[in-house]
Structures are given as C-alpha cells and as structure tokens.
Write a protein that holds these residues in place. Structure first.
Motif, short mmCIF file in Angstrom:
data_model
loop_
_atom_site.label_atom_id
_atom_site.label_comp_id
_atom_site.label_asym_id
_atom_site.label_seq_id
_atom_site.Cartn_x
_atom_site.Cartn_y
_atom_site.Cartn_z
N LEU A 217 -9.47 35.00 8.39
CA LEU A 217 -10.24 33.76 8.45
C LEU A 217 -9.24 32.61 8.41
O LEU A 217 -8.65 32.33 7.36
N ILE A 218 -9.05 31.95 9.54
CA ILE A 218 -7.97 30.97 9.63
C ILE A 218 -8.41 29.54 9.30
O ILE A 218 -7.58 28.69 9.00
N VAL A 219 -9.71 29.29 9.37
CA VAL A 219 -10.20 27.97 8.98
C VAL A 219 -11.68 28.07 8.65
O VAL A 219 -12.42 28.81 9.28
N VAL A 220 -12.09 27.35 7.61
CA VAL A 220 -13.51 27.15 7.29
C VAL A 220 -13.65 25.67 6.96
O VAL A 220 -13.00 25.16 6.06
N GLU A 221 -14.49 24.99 7.71
CA GLU A 221 -14.54 23.53 7.56
C GLU A 221 -15.88 22.99 8.02
O GLU A 221 -16.54 23.56 8.89
N ASP A 222 -16.30 21.90 7.40
CA ASP A 222 -17.44 21.15 7.89
C ASP A 222 -17.18 20.78 9.35
O ASP A 222 -16.08 20.35 9.71
N LYS A 223 -18.20 20.95 10.20
CA LYS A 223 -17.98 20.77 11.64
C LYS A 223 -17.45 19.37 11.97
O LYS A 223 -16.47 19.23 12.70
N ALA A 224 -18.11 18.36 11.42
CA ALA A 224 -17.68 17.00 11.74
C ALA A 224 -16.27 16.73 11.24
O ALA A 224 -15.45 16.11 11.93
N ARG A 225 -15.95 17.23 10.04
CA ARG A 225 -14.62 17.02 9.47
C ARG A 225 -13.56 17.76 10.29
O ARG A 225 -12.46 17.26 10.52
N LEU A 226 -13.90 18.98 10.72
CA LEU A 226 -12.97 19.75 11.54
C LEU A 226 -12.64 19.02 12.83
O LEU A 226 -11.48 18.94 13.23
N MET A 227 -13.66 18.46 13.44
CA MET A 227 -13.44 17.77 14.71
C MET A 227 -12.66 16.47 14.50
O MET A 227 -11.89 16.06 15.37
N ARG A 228 -12.82 15.85 13.32
CA ARG A 228 -12.01 14.65 13.03
C ARG A 228 -10.56 15.02 12.75
O ARG A 228 -9.63 14.35 13.19
N LYS A 229 -10.37 16.12 12.00
CA LYS A 229 -9.02 16.51 11.59
C LYS A 229 -8.19 17.04 12.75
O LYS A 229 -7.01 16.73 12.89
N LEU A 230 -8.81 17.89 13.58
CA LEU A 230 -8.04 18.60 14.60
C LEU A 230 -8.29 18.08 16.01
O LEU A 230 -7.62 18.52 16.94
N TYR A 266 -3.30 7.41 27.20
CA TYR A 266 -2.81 7.24 25.83
C TYR A 266 -3.49 8.29 24.96
O TYR A 266 -4.72 8.31 24.84
N SER A 267 -2.71 9.18 24.35
CA SER A 267 -3.25 10.24 23.50
C SER A 267 -2.97 9.94 22.04
O SER A 267 -1.87 9.52 21.68
N PHE A 268 -3.98 10.17 21.19
CA PHE A 268 -3.79 9.91 19.75
C PHE A 268 -4.71 10.82 18.96
O PHE A 268 -5.70 11.35 19.46
N ASP A 269 -4.38 11.04 17.67
CA ASP A 269 -5.17 11.88 16.79
C ASP A 269 -6.45 11.16 16.40
O ASP A 269 -6.45 9.95 16.19
N SER A 270 -7.52 11.95 16.24
CA SER A 270 -8.80 11.37 15.85
C SER A 270 -8.72 10.68 14.50
O SER A 270 -9.43 9.71 14.24
N GLN A 271 -7.86 11.19 13.60
CA GLN A 271 -7.78 10.65 12.25
C GLN A 271 -7.03 9.32 12.19
O GLN A 271 -7.16 8.57 11.25
N LYS A 272 -6.21 9.07 13.19
CA LYS A 272 -5.38 7.87 13.15
C LYS A 272 -6.22 6.62 13.40
O LYS A 272 -7.23 6.64 14.06
N GLU A 273 -5.71 5.52 12.89
CA GLU A 273 -6.41 4.26 13.02
C GLU A 273 -6.49 3.85 14.49
O GLU A 273 -5.47 3.76 15.19
N GLU A 274 -7.71 3.62 14.96
CA GLU A 274 -7.90 3.31 16.37
C GLU A 274 -7.52 1.86 16.70
O GLU A 274 -7.57 1.45 17.86
N SER A 275 -7.16 1.08 15.67
CA SER A 275 -6.73 -0.29 15.94
C SER A 275 -5.46 -0.31 16.78
O SER A 275 -5.11 -1.33 17.37
N GLY A 276 -4.75 0.85 16.84
CA GLY A 276 -3.57 0.96 17.68
C GLY A 276 -3.87 0.68 19.14
O GLY A 276 -2.99 0.28 19.91
N ILE A 277 -5.13 0.89 19.54
CA ILE A 277 -5.52 0.64 20.93
C ILE A 277 -5.37 -0.84 21.26
O ILE A 277 -4.85 -1.21 22.32
N ALA A 278 -5.82 -1.70 20.33
CA ALA A 278 -5.70 -3.14 20.56
C ALA A 278 -4.24 -3.55 20.71
O ALA A 278 -3.89 -4.36 21.59
#
Length: 317
Positions: A217-230, A266-278
């Motif tokens: 079992l390599i990961v167990v996570e809340d779906k929304a949190r998993l999608m934000r993290k990875l 432009y590729s970025f992680d979901s967890q990172k602050e999206e203000s970088g786009i501005a």
C-alpha cells in the motif's frame, strides 16, 4: 453523510499473504476504513487488490496479521464479521437456473435474516430488476447479471459493501446507475469499498484513495488532498508572435516552448502559491512577450496514479 473519523469500521493490521511457491501477494498492509465513507482502492493488474478484499471478507486466509470488521475479528468471530459485509465479486457467478427473486431471497436467508419482502423489493427496484424478478438468471444480459450480484450482496442489509471492479464489462448507463446507488447507500450509512480500473470512477465517487502496487500500500490519502499534494498545474499561453528560444531572463522559470514556438507552457505544483502567475505575466511583459490567449489545466487522478505506480519505492516514501 459525514464519515466518522474517530470510529473506523475496518482495521487491517500487518496483513501479509504468501502463496505456495513463495509469491508474496501482500506485504505488511495496514489500513483503516472510516465508517460511512467511500474508499477506492486503485492498482494495476496483479497489484493485490482482490487478494486484500478476499482476506477482509474471509474468503482467503492471510499468512499473518489481523482484521476487524464492524468490531468483529474476521477469524475468531468470522460469522458476525461476514454478516456485516456484502461482497460484489469481480466474476459473474450465480445459479443460472434460479429466478432473480429466489436468488436474492436465498442470499438473505444465508445470513439468518428474517424474511423481508418489502426490503428485497426496494433493492430490486433500485437496481431496475423488479420487472425481471421472475426471470431465470441465465436469461439475463451481462449487465443485468451484474445487477443481480449487487442485489445479492445487499440482501442481508450489510453495513459494509465491497465492490470488486463493479464496472467491468458493463455499459455506461449501468455504470452511472451504480454510481447513483452507491451514493444513496453511503447516505444511508453504508461504508463502500471499491476496486476499479476506471480512474474516473474513483475520481467521481471516492472520499479517500488507496493505491496498491506489487502487494504494498503505497499511499492512502483524502482524494482532494492527494490531488493537491501530487497534482501538477499548467498555464498555457498562446503567443501573438512565435519565438525560437526563450530570452536569458526567463531561464529561471519552468517554461517550455511548444507548437513551433507559438505556445509557452508554465508548469507548477498545485500546492505552490499561484500568485507566481502574476509575477510571470509581469516578467513576460517586461521582455516584450505578448499573448492572445491563456488557459490552465491540472493533473487528473489518472495522471497521479500513473506517476505513483511508476516511481521507485524510495521516491514514493
């Protein structure tokens, strides 16, 4: 219904399964299933999904480890544990020469439940089987046979329902009917555990996701949190004028030119602050780079699943 996080309905501790010949199908599985949740177990073929479900349901014996289901040890108190579980297996197998009604009624009786024609009628109506109740199983289509398996699993009013690849080989209409029924069951308090090859099924319905690969079992996570993290996000800008290369001042940004220089990604992680786009858009403007359209996309659960099962174990950890 909201899951009760303080009262898991299934505890799996230290489960290992080694078959004769030395093949280890499961390796030290530890898992809690929350009461009232929809939990999706994902993994490639041969990962151990069905083996794990079969052990929890008492069909296969674990080599080591313990499991409780709804407060009952699945080995020491097998009958009580099994009575709390409904299982819809992957394979279509039932008595071909029995009627739908007789099959479902018999399944209820197997668990010592008193007859309840009104309840069984409701189950069959919910599964669009009421009009088929007097037909023999052998005369039904594959999709209808799948519905009968679900009706059999629900006949004794279990608190836990396992769906092992419920959408395998069924049409889109039945798949969506099952999704609706699963949500209704969860709303009534039933805990749902499903294995699936259809990532969209897990993404559509699950509260939490577990990924199993090569028996671990390599990961167990809340779906929304998993999608934000990875998850990964991309901002795609369609340029007014094509570029052959990026200016030196943009080398620090994770940017990629595509479409013969007409598109900048432009590729970025979901967890990172999206203000970088501005900040990126200001930097592009400073370099005289203009665009006529932009759009953003993010990783699907399928993208995350593929990235997980193809990573080396040490990277996952």
């Amino acid at each position: 219904m909201t899951s009760d996080n303080t009262n898991p309905i299934i505890f799996v501790r230290g489960i290992n399964k080694t078959y004769s010949g030395g093949f280890q199908a499961l390796k030290n599985i530890n898992l809690d299933i929350k009461r009232g949740e929809i939990f999706a177990l994902l993994g490639p073929n041969g990962a151990g999904k069905t083996t794990l479900i079969s052990i929890i349901c008492g069909i296969v014996n674990a080599t080591s480890g313990t499991i409780t289901a709804d407060g009952h040890d699945t080995v020491r108190d097998y009958r009580a544990a099994r009575a709390s579980i409904g299982l819809v297996p992957q394979e279509l197998h039932t008595d071909a020469f029995e009627s739908v009604w007789a099959t479902v009624k018999f399944s209820r009786g197997l668990f010592g439940k008193a007859p309840n024609a009104a309840y069984l009628e409701k189950v069959l109506r919910d599964l669009s089987l009421w009009d088929k109740r007097n037909q023999k199983i052998k005369d039904l289509s594959g999709g209808m046979k799948r519905r009968v398996l679900i009706a059999k699993a629900l006949a004794h009013e279990p608190t836990i329902l396992f769906l092992d690849e419920p959408s395998a080989g069924v049409d889109v209409e039945l798949r969506h009917d099952m999704w609706r029924m699963v949500r209704e069951l969860r709303a009534q308090g039933t805990t749902i555990i499903l294995t699936t090859h259809y990532i969209e099924e897990a993404e559509e319905m699950a509260d939490r996701i577990g990924v199993i690969d090569k028996g671990e079992l390599i990961v167990v996570e809340d779906k929304a949190r998993l999608m934000r993290k990875l998850g990964k996000k991309q901002l795609t800008l369609v340029l007014r004028k094509p570029m052959t290369s990026l200016p030196a001042g943009l080398n620090a940004w994770p940017l990629t030119l595509s479409d013969n220089g007409h598109t900048l990604i432009y590729s970025f992680d979901s967890q990172k602050e999206e203000s970088g786009i501005a900040e990126l858009l200001r930097t592009l403007s400073e370099h005289g780079i203009d665009f006529k359209d932009l759009r953003s996309t993010e990783s699907s659960l399928e993208d995350i699943f593929v990235s997980l099962v193809h990573k080396p174990t040490e990277t996952q950890e």
